[in-house]
Motif scaffolding. Structure first.
Motif, short mmCIF file in Angstrom:
data_model
loop_
_atom_site.label_atom_id
_atom_site.label_comp_id
_atom_site.label_asym_id
_atom_site.label_seq_id
_atom_site.Cartn_x
_atom_site.Cartn_y
_atom_site.Cartn_z
N UNK A 171 0.86 -1.24 -0.11
CA UNK A 171 0.02 -0.06 -0.03
C UNK A 171 0.89 1.26 0.17
N UNK A 172 0.28 2.52 -0.18
CA UNK A 172 0.96 3.70 -0.08
C UNK A 172 1.57 3.88 1.40
N UNK A 226 5.61 4.07 2.11
CA UNK A 226 6.31 5.23 2.60
C UNK A 226 7.13 4.83 3.93
N UNK A 227 6.30 3.84 4.71
CA UNK A 227 7.19 3.49 6.01
C UNK A 227 8.43 2.79 5.54
N UNK A 228 8.53 2.04 4.38
CA UNK A 228 9.60 1.13 3.97
C UNK A 228 10.56 1.95 3.37
N UNK A 229 10.41 3.29 3.26
CA UNK A 229 11.41 4.20 2.57
C UNK A 229 11.19 4.42 0.93
N UNK A 230 10.11 3.94 0.46
CA UNK A 230 10.34 4.02 -1.11
C UNK A 230 9.84 5.66 -1.34
N UNK A 243 8.15 7.69 -6.73
CA UNK A 243 7.93 6.20 -7.36
C UNK A 243 6.62 5.98 -6.79
N UNK A 244 6.09 6.22 -5.59
CA UNK A 244 4.83 5.94 -5.21
C UNK A 244 3.73 6.80 -6.03
#
Length: 66
Positions: A35-36, A40-44, A48-49
């Protein structure tokens, strides 16, 4: 893209309530099924998102926000 800019674009395209729902409930194949919020939490990177959102909803995101 700054995180605040990302959320602003998402809310402009989908409205505040649906944007939050989309961020927590919708998995995106372009984000490896995340998910978005997970991305975000995983640093993407937010660019890119955002590109994944635009690709998934090309008719929903206004061209000025793409």
């Amino acid at each position: 893209m700054r995180l605040t800019d990302f959320w602003g674009r998402l809310e402009q395209a989908f409205g505040p309530a649906y944007a939050r729902s989309l961020a927590t409930d919708q998995s995106f194949s372009a984000l490896q099924g995340r998910t978005i919020e997970e991305s975000i939490a995983q640093g993407v990177d937010t660019v890119t998102i955002w590109r994944a959102v635009v690709a998934a909803y090309p008719d929903r995101v206004p061209s000025r926000l793409q």
